[in-house]
Design a protein around this motif. Sequence first.
Motif, PDB file in Angstrom:
ATOM      1  N   GLN A 104       0.837  -1.216   0.000  1.00 35.79           N
ATOM      2  CA  GLN A 104       0.000   0.000   0.000  1.00 35.79           C
ATOM      3  C   GLN A 104       0.869   1.262   0.000  1.00 35.79           C
ATOM      4  N   LEU A 105       1.895   1.240   0.852  1.00 40.61           N
ATOM      5  CA  LEU A 105       2.736   2.433   0.986  1.00 40.61           C
ATOM      6  C   LEU A 105       3.467   2.751  -0.308  1.00 40.61           C
ATOM      7  N   GLN A 106       3.971   1.727  -0.985  1.00 41.27           N
ATOM      8  CA  GLN A 106       4.762   2.004  -2.191  1.00 41.27           C
ATOM      9  C   GLN A 106       3.880   2.470  -3.362  1.00 41.27           C
ATOM     10  N   LYS A 107       2.569   2.209  -3.246  1.00 47.55           N
ATOM     11  CA  LYS A 107       1.660   2.606  -4.334  1.00 47.55           C
ATOM     12  C   LYS A 107       1.149   4.040  -4.177  1.00 47.55           C
ATOM     13  N   LYS A 108       1.339   4.641  -3.008  1.00 45.80           N
ATOM     14  CA  LYS A 108       0.824   5.998  -2.793  1.00 45.80           C
ATOM     15  C   LYS A 108       1.548   6.981  -3.712  1.00 45.80           C
ATOM     16  N   PRO A 109       0.802   7.788  -4.466  1.00 50.61           N
ATOM     17  CA  PRO A 109       1.431   8.706  -5.436  1.00 50.61           C
ATOM     18  C   PRO A 109       2.458   9.644  -4.778  1.00 50.61           C
ATOM     19  N   GLU A 110       2.179  10.064  -3.525  1.00 52.88           N
ATOM     20  CA  GLU A 110       3.097  11.007  -2.861  1.00 52.88           C
ATOM     21  C   GLU A 110       4.435  10.374  -2.486  1.00 52.88           C
ATOM     22  N   HIS A 111       4.524   9.041  -2.612  1.00 57.36           N
ATOM     23  CA  HIS A 111       5.786   8.369  -2.265  1.00 57.36           C
ATOM     24  C   HIS A 111       6.655   8.081  -3.498  1.00 57.36           C
ATOM     25  N   GLU A 112       6.174   8.496  -4.642  1.00 55.14           N
ATOM     26  CA  GLU A 112       6.945   8.242  -5.860  1.00 55.14           C
ATOM     27  C   GLU A 112       8.297   8.936  -5.776  1.00 55.14           C
ATOM     28  N   GLY A 113       9.355   8.189  -6.093  1.00 57.06           N
ATOM     29  CA  GLY A 113      10.698   8.765  -6.075  1.00 57.06           C
ATOM     30  C   GLY A 113      11.403   8.671  -4.735  1.00 57.06           C
ATOM     31  N   LEU A 114      10.666   8.305  -3.668  1.00 53.10           N
ATOM     32  CA  LEU A 114      11.311   8.163  -2.359  1.00 53.10           C
ATOM     33  C   LEU A 114      12.041   6.819  -2.268  1.00 53.10           C
ATOM     34  N   THR A 115      13.151   6.804  -1.531  1.00 49.56           N
ATOM     35  CA  THR A 115      13.842   5.541  -1.248  1.00 49.56           C
ATOM     36  C   THR A 115      13.080   4.839  -0.128  1.00 49.56           C
TER      37      THR A 115
END
Length: 268
Positions: free
Chosen positions: A197-208
Amino acid sequence: MGDLYALDFDGVICDSCGESSLSAVKAAKLRWPSLFEGMDSATEHWTVDQMYTVRPVVETGYENLLLVRLLLEMKVPSIRTSSVAEGLTVEGILENWSKIKPVIMEEWGESRDALIDLFGKVRDEWMENDLATWIGANRFYPGVPDALKFASSRIYIVTTKQSRFADALLRELAGVSIPPERIYGLGTGPKVEVLKQLQKKPEHEGLTLNFVEDRLATLKNVIKEHELDGWNLYLGDWGYNTTKEREEAANIPRIRMLGLSDFTKKLK
């Protein structure tokens, strides 16, 4: 772009073994009162001491109740009802808990949900009646509260603890406020699903993406999910794990061993 850290709670942020062991004894007294009839305080203290040793096997809090009863049955032959207690050692529990747990659950006629409810209720009552003592039975690992307060990374808590207890400890003991939507507690699904769920959140795009855990079994579950190949996986060597597990982890390429001081530096 920055970092996202998904952090386990017990054994990574907080050493809660004292509180969970005492809560488990309180709950066991309610669940199985006859076990404690005539029980001397020395035996009770022995049980709480042993809980520190067997703590690495606990995945979800209710298992503490099972461990309390099993330890008592190992120590006191007259109350023994399980087929596994005789001749069992603490090392035996550490080695074989996944096999022992279903056996004793069935032999004692216990249900997971009922034990979870009881364990939560006992903690709620303790907090309500004496919050200071409940808080005081927990401790945060050195440097962790400050690291959380001043973290430049995006922090999520991913735990099998009930969210309300993690939230209360963060606020009352560490002085840290983490928005409730960033605390994934018991009932939010398996940790592998939360990470998806966390990796799919748009606001997390590009985060390590980083996941810090003290249970090797949980990290091995993540490795099985190819969808989660993008996560950096860390095993905290200060948490509830054994020397044998740390040695095994050191030989798994996906897993990096992490010390407490390096962990607090990473968050800041």
